[in-house]
Design a protein around this motif. Sequence first.
Motif, short mmCIF file in Angstrom:
data_model
loop_
_atom_site.label_atom_id
_atom_site.label_comp_id
_atom_site.label_asym_id
_atom_site.label_seq_id
_atom_site.Cartn_x
_atom_site.Cartn_y
_atom_site.Cartn_z
N ILE A 1 -36.11 -76.87 39.08
CA ILE A 1 -36.02 -75.69 39.93
C ILE A 1 -37.38 -75.37 40.53
O ILE A 1 -37.50 -75.03 41.72
CB ILE A 1 -35.47 -74.49 39.13
CG1 ILE A 1 -33.99 -74.72 38.82
CG2 ILE A 1 -35.66 -73.19 39.89
CD1 ILE A 1 -33.38 -73.67 37.95
N ILE B 1 -37.95 -77.70 43.30
CA ILE B 1 -37.23 -77.29 44.50
C ILE B 1 -37.93 -76.12 45.17
O ILE B 1 -38.06 -76.07 46.40
CB ILE B 1 -35.77 -76.92 44.14
CG1 ILE B 1 -35.01 -78.19 43.67
CG2 ILE B 1 -35.05 -76.28 45.32
CD1 ILE B 1 -33.62 -77.90 43.16
N LEU B 2 -38.41 -75.15 44.37
CA LEU B 2 -39.11 -74.01 44.95
C LEU B 2 -40.41 -74.44 45.62
O LEU B 2 -40.81 -73.87 46.64
CB LEU B 2 -39.39 -72.97 43.86
CG LEU B 2 -38.16 -72.26 43.28
CD1 LEU B 2 -38.59 -71.32 42.15
CD2 LEU B 2 -37.42 -71.49 44.35
N CYS C 1 -40.80 -77.27 47.10
CA CYS C 1 -40.38 -77.82 48.39
C CYS C 1 -40.13 -76.70 49.39
O CYS C 1 -40.50 -76.80 50.56
CB CYS C 1 -39.09 -78.63 48.21
SG CYS C 1 -39.26 -80.14 47.24
N ALA C 2 -39.51 -75.62 48.92
CA ALA C 2 -39.18 -74.52 49.83
C ALA C 2 -40.42 -73.82 50.36
O ALA C 2 -40.39 -73.24 51.44
CB ALA C 2 -38.27 -73.51 49.11
N LEU D 1 -32.98 -74.74 52.05
CA LEU D 1 -33.45 -73.40 51.71
C LEU D 1 -32.33 -72.58 51.07
O LEU D 1 -32.57 -71.78 50.17
CB LEU D 1 -33.98 -72.70 52.95
CG LEU D 1 -35.32 -73.22 53.48
CD1 LEU D 1 -35.67 -72.51 54.78
CD2 LEU D 1 -36.43 -73.03 52.46
N SER E 1 -32.14 -73.78 47.59
CA SER E 1 -33.28 -73.25 46.84
C SER E 1 -33.03 -71.81 46.41
O SER E 1 -33.34 -71.43 45.27
CB SER E 1 -34.56 -73.32 47.68
OG SER E 1 -34.83 -74.65 48.06
N HIS F 1 -32.87 -70.58 42.55
CA HIS F 1 -33.72 -69.49 42.04
C HIS F 1 -32.87 -68.37 41.43
O HIS F 1 -33.23 -67.79 40.40
CB HIS F 1 -34.59 -68.96 43.16
CG HIS F 1 -35.48 -67.84 42.74
ND1 HIS F 1 -35.13 -66.52 42.89
CD2 HIS F 1 -36.71 -67.84 42.15
CE1 HIS F 1 -36.09 -65.74 42.42
NE2 HIS F 1 -37.06 -66.52 41.97
#
Length: 414
Positions: free
Chosen positions: A61, A64-65, A67-68, A166, A169, A173
Amino acid sequence: MPPPSLGSPEALYHVVPSASYDANPSQIELDREGGAVETGVSTPPLSHPQTVLVTAPIRWIHFILGCAVLLSWNGVFFSFILFNGASQAVVGAYLQTSVIAVASLFGPLAVQAMMSGQAAVAVAVSGVQVISAAASVRGKTRVYISDGSAEERSAFIFFSLSTLFLVVSAGAHSWMTKTPIYQQVAASLERGRKRTAGEIGHADEREGLVTHVSSTSAIEDTANAFRVGRANAIYEVAVAYVFIVTLAVYPPITTSVQPTNPSTHPLLFSAFHFLVFNVGDFLGRYICSFPIFLIWSARRLLALSLSRTLFIPLFLMCNIQRGPTAAVTSPIINSDLMFMIILFLFGWSNGYLSSLCMMSAPSLEHNPRLKGRAEDVDVAATVASFCLVGGLSIGSIMSFAVKGIFCGCNPFTN
């Protein structure tokens, strides 16, 4: 009176009778009933765990965050206006500070995953750019100039996937905030947001109390930030200088390097050079997940950060296309492969050292300057992130001066 002719102004413009609307007081209803205020129950503060077991989903996670964070910063095709770009930069900087503050509470491994996510986005963007460049110059001569159609298709595909990612993401989250480990570790951040008005007092007393509490809290937060910043000054200077050197050279100097092989198209060469840097940057961040490669010493990290200055003369030795008034000389490094190797090491050192600095600064276990204060972890991460963004800003400003020096031209027009 005869009707007006079709060509007369009276036929085209005539008075429309206005309808009268009577307000019906019965149709207007005001809700005078006050809603019940749910009084929150204060809970005792949870102590920050010294050792947090970061599971694989939590690391993914944060990946991924990460990446965002940079997903909205990569304006490869320059299709947005300046206001939109500035807005995305502000939102991205705010998001990065928030994400790094939460990740720091989970420990260095979560920070490393977040940093790797940022680099993964850059690899994806540069990969799309290489595909676009290859499609536009396929079967064309070396002097062919792209019409931009391939770039437009790639931009549409990229931004469509970015929007979808997004959304994913945000869902990831949202799931993480409901997990027990998040509620335990990030309780100190969530407690202030969930505080209700009933915890403070009566409505007549609340206005003065809130103003006093807010001003006192702001002063304390500022004092803590300066205190932690002074304690972690070495880490912060190191991470800022990493990006000062990187942005000063890449891309103003690296994009000026032309291929020495006549069969290589300059457009494809430039696109591929972005991919090489970003792959090196990603691998440098990724290897920080292996304990054998970790460096926690602040002084060693600062020395390694300063040593990256040596890359500047190395790039100047390559086949740089200078200004029209510059004398034509044979480059010292007259090899495309050697240039790509130097660029790869440049990107690798950028990702490696920046990740180590961001992992070390908020670490209670490896940073003795925090003196075991768990409440300083997110503050240290926030200040380090601020210095990282500051290094990006200073480096981008310096890039214009660097380009003007080596090309002997106006960097804003050439």
